[in-house]
Design a protein around this motif. Sequence first.
Motif, PDB file in Angstrom:
ATOM      1  N   ILE A  47     -11.766  -8.101  26.619  1.00  0.00           N
ATOM      2  CA  ILE A  47     -10.334  -8.299  26.354  1.00  0.00           C
ATOM      3  C   ILE A  47      -9.525  -8.200  27.643  1.00  0.00           C
ATOM      4  O   ILE A  47      -8.606  -8.995  27.875  1.00  0.00           O
ATOM      5  N   ILE A  48      -9.864  -7.256  28.499  1.00  0.00           N
ATOM      6  CA  ILE A  48      -9.146  -7.107  29.768  1.00  0.00           C
ATOM      7  C   ILE A  48      -9.372  -8.321  30.661  1.00  0.00           C
ATOM      8  O   ILE A  48      -8.436  -8.855  31.265  1.00  0.00           O
ATOM      9  N   VAL A  49     -10.620  -8.777  30.757  1.00  0.00           N
ATOM     10  CA  VAL A  49     -10.921  -9.935  31.591  1.00  0.00           C
ATOM     11  C   VAL A  49     -10.244 -11.194  31.046  1.00  0.00           C
ATOM     12  O   VAL A  49      -9.743 -12.021  31.810  1.00  0.00           O
ATOM     13  N   THR A  50     -10.193 -11.331  29.742  1.00  0.00           N
ATOM     14  CA  THR A  50      -9.514 -12.477  29.140  1.00  0.00           C
ATOM     15  C   THR A  50      -8.028 -12.476  29.465  1.00  0.00           C
ATOM     16  O   THR A  50      -7.460 -13.521  29.788  1.00  0.00           O
ATOM     17  N   GLY A  51      -7.401 -11.322  29.384  1.00  0.00           N
ATOM     18  CA  GLY A  51      -5.979 -11.225  29.748  1.00  0.00           C
ATOM     19  C   GLY A  51      -5.737 -11.575  31.200  1.00  0.00           C
ATOM     20  O   GLY A  51      -4.791 -12.298  31.542  1.00  0.00           O
ATOM     21  N   PHE A  52      -6.615 -11.077  32.069  1.00  0.00           N
ATOM     22  CA  PHE A  52      -6.494 -11.376  33.491  1.00  0.00           C
ATOM     23  C   PHE A  52      -6.715 -12.863  33.763  1.00  0.00           C
ATOM     24  O   PHE A  52      -5.969 -13.483  34.530  1.00  0.00           O
ATOM     25  N   THR A  53      -7.715 -13.448  33.136  1.00  0.00           N
ATOM     26  CA  THR A  53      -8.020 -14.867  33.342  1.00  0.00           C
ATOM     27  C   THR A  53      -6.871 -15.754  32.894  1.00  0.00           C
ATOM     28  O   THR A  53      -6.498 -16.704  33.595  1.00  0.00           O
ATOM     29  N   SER A  54      -6.311 -15.460  31.753  1.00  0.00           N
ATOM     30  CA  SER A  54      -5.188 -16.257  31.257  1.00  0.00           C
ATOM     31  C   SER A  54      -3.983 -16.175  32.182  1.00  0.00           C
ATOM     32  O   SER A  54      -3.356 -17.192  32.486  1.00  0.00           O
ATOM     33  N   LEU A  55      -3.674 -14.984  32.628  1.00  0.00           N
ATOM     34  CA  LEU A  55      -2.551 -14.804  33.544  1.00  0.00           C
ATOM     35  C   LEU A  55      -2.824 -15.485  34.879  1.00  0.00           C
ATOM     36  O   LEU A  55      -1.951 -16.161  35.437  1.00  0.00           O
ATOM     37  N   PHE A  56      -4.033 -15.347  35.392  1.00  0.00           N
ATOM     38  CA  PHE A  56      -4.400 -15.959  36.663  1.00  0.00           C
ATOM     39  C   PHE A  56      -4.309 -17.485  36.586  1.00  0.00           C
ATOM     40  O   PHE A  56      -3.811 -18.128  37.514  1.00  0.00           O
ATOM     41  N   THR A  77      -7.596 -21.226  27.883  1.00  0.00           N
ATOM     42  CA  THR A  77      -8.319 -20.880  26.661  1.00  0.00           C
ATOM     43  C   THR A  77      -9.808 -21.153  26.807  1.00  0.00           C
ATOM     44  O   THR A  77     -10.636 -20.312  26.453  1.00  0.00           O
ATOM     45  N   ILE A  78     -10.141 -22.303  27.345  1.00  0.00           N
ATOM     46  CA  ILE A  78     -11.549 -22.651  27.517  1.00  0.00           C
ATOM     47  C   ILE A  78     -12.228 -21.691  28.497  1.00  0.00           C
ATOM     48  O   ILE A  78     -13.309 -21.158  28.219  1.00  0.00           O
ATOM     49  N   ILE A  79     -11.598 -21.448  29.633  1.00  0.00           N
ATOM     50  CA  ILE A  79     -12.186 -20.555  30.632  1.00  0.00           C
ATOM     51  C   ILE A  79     -12.269 -19.128  30.098  1.00  0.00           C
ATOM     52  O   ILE A  79     -13.281 -18.441  30.293  1.00  0.00           O
ATOM     53  N   SER A  84     -15.454 -14.717  28.414  1.00  0.00           N
ATOM     54  CA  SER A  84     -15.553 -13.567  27.512  1.00  0.00           C
ATOM     55  C   SER A  84     -16.904 -13.543  26.797  1.00  0.00           C
ATOM     56  O   SER A  84     -17.491 -12.475  26.636  1.00  0.00           O
ATOM     57  N   ILE A  85     -17.417 -14.696  26.402  1.00  0.00           N
ATOM     58  CA  ILE A  85     -18.729 -14.735  25.754  1.00  0.00           C
ATOM     59  C   ILE A  85     -19.817 -14.314  26.733  1.00  0.00           C
ATOM     60  O   ILE A  85     -20.697 -13.509  26.401  1.00  0.00           O
ATOM     61  N   VAL A  86     -19.755 -14.828  27.955  1.00  0.00           N
ATOM     62  CA  VAL A  86     -20.765 -14.488  28.959  1.00  0.00           C
ATOM     63  C   VAL A  86     -20.717 -12.999  29.292  1.00  0.00           C
ATOM     64  O   VAL A  86     -21.750 -12.312  29.312  1.00  0.00           O
ATOM     65  N   ILE A  87     -19.528 -12.464  29.528  1.00  0.00           N
ATOM     66  CA  ILE A  87     -19.385 -11.044  29.866  1.00  0.00           C
ATOM     67  C   ILE A  87     -19.835 -10.163  28.704  1.00  0.00           C
ATOM     68  O   ILE A  87     -20.556  -9.182  28.899  1.00  0.00           O
ATOM     69  N   TYR A  88     -19.430 -10.516  27.507  1.00  0.00           N
ATOM     70  CA  TYR A  88     -19.802  -9.734  26.316  1.00  0.00           C
ATOM     71  C   TYR A  88     -21.314  -9.644  26.199  1.00  0.00           C
ATOM     72  O   TYR A  88     -21.882  -8.560  26.056  1.00  0.00           O
ATOM     73  N   PHE A  89     -21.995 -10.781  26.273  1.00  0.00           N
ATOM     74  CA  PHE A  89     -23.446 -10.774  26.111  1.00  0.00           C
ATOM     75  C   PHE A  89     -24.156 -10.133  27.299  1.00  0.00           C
ATOM     76  O   PHE A  89     -25.190  -9.488  27.127  1.00  0.00           O
ATOM     77  N   LEU A  90     -23.625 -10.288  28.507  1.00  0.00           N
ATOM     78  CA  LEU A  90     -24.233  -9.625  29.668  1.00  0.00           C
ATOM     79  C   LEU A  90     -24.183  -8.109  29.518  1.00  0.00           C
ATOM     80  O   LEU A  90     -25.165  -7.412  29.811  1.00  0.00           O
ATOM     81  N   ILE A  91     -23.079  -7.594  29.054  1.00  0.00           N
ATOM     82  CA  ILE A  91     -22.941  -6.149  28.875  1.00  0.00           C
ATOM     83  C   ILE A  91     -23.861  -5.661  27.765  1.00  0.00           C
ATOM     84  O   ILE A  91     -24.603  -4.686  27.929  1.00  0.00           O
ATOM     85  N   VAL A  92     -23.843  -6.366  26.637  1.00  0.00           N
ATOM     86  CA  VAL A  92     -24.662  -5.928  25.499  1.00  0.00           C
ATOM     87  C   VAL A  92     -26.146  -6.003  25.828  1.00  0.00           C
ATOM     88  O   VAL A  92     -26.899  -5.061  25.576  1.00  0.00           O
TER      89      VAL A  92
END
Length: 96
Positions: A47-56, A77-79, A84-92
């Motif tokens: 969620i944090i990375v998504t917020g940062f990406t959208s703002l950036f 939205t696409i990025i 977010s999918i890549v980060i989520y699965f990498l962490i899990v």
Amino acid sequence: KKYFLKQMTIAILIASILSIIIFSFILIVWKLSNIAFIIALASFITIIVTGFTSLFMTLMMKKLNFDPASASGPIATIISDITSIVIYFLIVVSLL
């Protein structure tokens, strides 16, 4: 800088609240504290990375003299979705 700090503060607040809800739900329903923690942590960071990406993306479009409202919406939205999918699965995957 002031807008960026406000945006990131809101993202951290929303991520914290949602992560606590996710952790509590998984803990109550499945009673698996390690799985609940990993999924809540992955959601928090995503969620944090998504917020940062959208703002950036919005700020980048503005600097490139594109209309931030129309150009950054679909692109951000696409990025954000892909990252977010890549980060989520990498962490899990790395923590399980």
